[in-house]
Design an enzyme around this catalytic site. Structure first.
Site, mmCIF file in Angstrom:
data_model
loop_
_atom_site.group_PDB
_atom_site.id
_atom_site.type_symbol
_atom_site.label_atom_id
_atom_site.label_comp_id
_atom_site.label_asym_id
_atom_site.label_seq_id
_atom_site.Cartn_x
_atom_site.Cartn_y
_atom_site.Cartn_z
ATOM 1 N N TYR A 36 -44.671 131.004 55.290
ATOM 2 C CA TYR A 36 -44.040 132.315 55.201
ATOM 3 C C TYR A 36 -42.810 132.313 56.102
ATOM 4 O O TYR A 36 -42.916 132.056 57.307
ATOM 5 C CB TYR A 36 -45.022 133.396 55.662
ATOM 6 C CG TYR A 36 -44.460 134.803 55.613
ATOM 7 C CD1 TYR A 36 -44.108 135.384 54.398
ATOM 8 C CD2 TYR A 36 -44.282 135.553 56.773
ATOM 9 C CE1 TYR A 36 -43.595 136.681 54.351
ATOM 10 C CE2 TYR A 36 -43.775 136.850 56.731
ATOM 11 C CZ TYR A 36 -43.432 137.403 55.514
ATOM 12 O OH TYR A 36 -42.926 138.681 55.459
ATOM 13 N N ASP A 93 -38.152 127.064 61.878
ATOM 14 C CA ASP A 93 -38.553 128.463 61.978
ATOM 15 C C ASP A 93 -39.422 128.578 63.228
ATOM 16 O O ASP A 93 -40.588 128.177 63.228
ATOM 17 C CB ASP A 93 -39.319 128.880 60.715
ATOM 18 C CG ASP A 93 -39.782 130.332 60.779
ATOM 19 O OD1 ASP A 93 -39.919 130.864 61.897
ATOM 20 O OD2 ASP A 93 -40.026 130.928 59.717
ATOM 21 N N LYS A 143 -40.114 137.871 66.687
ATOM 22 C CA LYS A 143 -41.273 138.188 67.547
ATOM 23 C C LYS A 143 -40.962 138.162 69.052
ATOM 24 O O LYS A 143 -40.353 139.080 69.573
ATOM 25 C CB LYS A 143 -42.426 137.243 67.194
ATOM 26 C CG LYS A 143 -42.752 137.328 65.679
ATOM 27 C CD LYS A 143 -44.075 136.766 65.319
ATOM 28 C CE LYS A 143 -44.241 136.613 63.821
ATOM 29 N NZ LYS A 143 -45.048 137.606 63.173
HETATM 30 C C1 LIG Z 1 -43.119 131.800 60.718
HETATM 31 C C2 LIG Z 1 -42.555 133.138 60.364
HETATM 32 N N1 LIG Z 1 -41.303 133.225 59.939
HETATM 33 C C3 LIG Z 1 -40.740 134.405 59.609
HETATM 34 C C4 LIG Z 1 -41.458 135.572 59.691
HETATM 35 C C5 LIG Z 1 -40.829 136.885 59.316
HETATM 36 O O1 LIG Z 1 -40.533 137.605 60.475
HETATM 37 P P1 LIG Z 1 -40.378 139.194 60.407
HETATM 38 O O2 LIG Z 1 -41.739 139.746 60.149
HETATM 39 O O3 LIG Z 1 -39.829 139.561 61.742
HETATM 40 O O4 LIG Z 1 -39.427 139.481 59.294
HETATM 41 C C6 LIG Z 1 -42.785 135.532 60.147
HETATM 42 C C7 LIG Z 1 -43.585 136.763 60.244
HETATM 43 O O5 LIG Z 1 -44.759 136.801 60.433
HETATM 44 C C8 LIG Z 1 -43.349 134.280 60.493
HETATM 45 O O6 LIG Z 1 -44.616 134.186 60.905
#
Ligand SMILES: Cc1ncc(COP(=O)(O)O)c(C=O)c1O
Length: 485
Positions: free
Chosen positions: A185, A280, A308
């Site tokens: 994700y 990421d 986060k």
């Molecule tokens: C690995 C990862 N990338 C991107 C995101 C997306 O971040 P946001 O919820 O701040 O849009 C998340 C969200 O849980 C994530 O776990």
């Protein structure tokens, strides 16, 4: 003192062997007696939550606004958060391993950061739309800990950060394709809604998104370097691979773990094919270490996405960082004529988020929070493994530093076979329901997890709290039907 939350890298082969074994067995459900006791907890002890959610359903789709919220048997309304704990609207206390979806590593409502934020609100206000010193302070602080981040642009969320990274990669390389790991994700943008949760599911969850939006998005099976090599080689004559985007600990915060040298192999392939490597680090920055997972694995990505912890659990958490020449493409301002990867956000990089991020990073460094949160997860997981063994359950517990996993349902490990899609979907449904039941059972025992299978630990998790959590988990696991073999 390493500063990293991972004390020892997991044995990936062994984890997959255990997971494969889990998948050969029918689900080990909680006994019906046990489950009815847990459901009674919600009916008897969570009356205010039930009432409010019933009302909320009239005004808010589904009654909750967060994908991580538990819906079974109904969502719980949280009133207060402090340190390792949460309290619901009925006054029930929970040990919090959700930590706001991984956005918190110092513990809930951490006083030193809160005080700085309140001071900022009192003296300056939360937003102005103009430059504030905390933007610079935060960018410099990140650069100090993560040298690959020569420049940093703050954004509103992890979703936006991945969108920006991909846009920059396409502009910089002139190539089209983006490869992600199946199951990962990276936020909910049109082009990243592909292969979500379970590898091989492609566009299964991409409702409302025209096929063209994800035409250039590919997925490969996690931890399969040969599959990635093949895909990149094939892409050479199909527009080229602009970027490979990975969570360095594996998709879904390491739910599908990867070998320790996997990131190095990906880096080598990216160099070979003139492709940018995007890490990421939305979850891992400030959780695996302040140097990020890239510091732990000793890999230099071209671009890194943040979210986060970068805003310390305060709103508007996102950012893109990386090589200077690449980051110049997201320069803000009104200057025309340059080739720009346009990004923006009215409230992005506001003083509140920037200051919260800056002070959070300082506090993580001062308190050695990552290492301590990692030790808490080590203690928890070791005990869970012992309980699982003693009870002869097929469940799988492991952790990557301050990210703990307790896989009981195997929902994300169902093998996708398009020829048998009906029965596969049925199996997913059964496993998903079991996952919900486990989540509800933990909750009734006073533990909040992420999706009934993941535990983010924090600085607040001392030995007493972890030992308490272990007893609570044990009570749930003792309520699971034992295998007959
Ligand atoms: C690995 C990862 N990338 C991107 C995101 C997306 O971040 P946001 O919820 O701040 O849009 C998340 C969200 O849980 C994530 O776990």
């Amino acid at each position: 003192m390493s500063g990293f939350s991972i004390s020892e890298y997991h044995n990936t082969t062994e984890i997959y062997e255990k997971l494969n074994h889990l998948m050969t067995l029918p689900v080990h459900a909680i006994t019906s007696e046990g489950m009815s006791g847990y459901l009674q907890y919600f009916e008897k002890k969570c009356k205010k939550s039930k009432e409010m959610i019933t009302e909320a359903k009239k005004f808010i789709p589904g009654g909750v606004q967060h994908n991580l919220a538990f819906n079974y048997p109904f969502p719980i309304v949280i009133d207060r958060a402090d340190g390792a704990y949460l309290w619901d609207a009925d006054g029930n206390q929970y040990i919090d391993f959700l930590q706001s979806g991984g956005a918190i590593i110092l513990g809930n409502n951490y006083q030193p950061v809160r005080e700085k934020v309140i001071q900022l609100l009192n003296e300056s206000g939360p937003v102005t739309g103009l430059f504030s010193e905390f933007e610079l302070k935060l960018a410099k602080e990140i650069n100090k800990h993560v040298p690959s981040i020569e420049m940093f642009r703050m954004l509103g969320s992890g979703t936006e950060s991945a969108m920006a990274a991909i846009r920059v990669a396409r502009l910089a390389t002139g190539k089209k394709k983006v490869i992600k790991m199946g199951g990962a994700y990276h936020g909910w943008s049109d082009q990243m809604m592909y292969g979500l949760h379970i590898p091989g599911t492609g566009s299964y969850e991409a409702h409302g998104i025209p096929g063209g939006c994800r035409k250039h998005t590919h997925e490969v099976f996690p931890n399969d370097i040969d599959a990635l090599r093949k895909k990149m080689s094939r892409n050479r004559v199909r527009g080229g691979t602009a970027a490979v985007i990975v969570e360095p600990v594996g998709p879904e915060s390491g739910t599908r773990p990867v070998d320790k040298d996997h990131n190095k192999q990906i880096r080598e392939l990216c160099d070979q094919y003139d492709t940018l490597l995007i890490f990421d680090e939305v979850v891992t920055f400030g959780r695996i270490g302040l140097a990020g997972a890239q510091g732990y694995f000793n890999i230099t990505p071209d671009l890194t996405t943040f979210g986060k912890i970068v805003a310390g659990g305060f709103p508007a958490a996102g950012g893109l960082g990386g090589r200077r020449d690449l980051m110049e493409h997201v320069a803000a301002g009104i200057e025309g004529g340059k080739k720009r990867a346009y990004v923006g956000g009215t409230l992005a990089a506001n003083p509140l988020s920037s200051a919260a991020g800056y002070y959070t990073i300082q506090e993580i460094g001062r308190t050695n929070a990552c290492e301590k949160a990692g030790q808490a997860a080590d203690r928890l997981i070791k005990a869970l493994e012992e309980i699982i063994d003693e009870l002869n359950l097929p469940f799988v517990a492991y952790n990557q530093g301050a990210i703990g996993h307790l896989e009981t349902s195997g929902t994300m490990f169902v093998k996708i076979n398009l020829l048998k899609i009906k029965s596969i979907l049925k199996e997913i449904k059964v496993r998903q329901h079991f996952m919900e039941q486990m989540g509800a059972a933990y909750m009734a025992e006073g533990i909040v997890t992420l999706a009934g299978s993941r535990m983010y630990t924090s600085l607040a998790d001392d030995d007493v709290i972890i030992d308490d959590a272990i007893s609570r988990f044990e009570r749930v696991l003792r309520n699971v039907e034992r295998p007959s073999t």
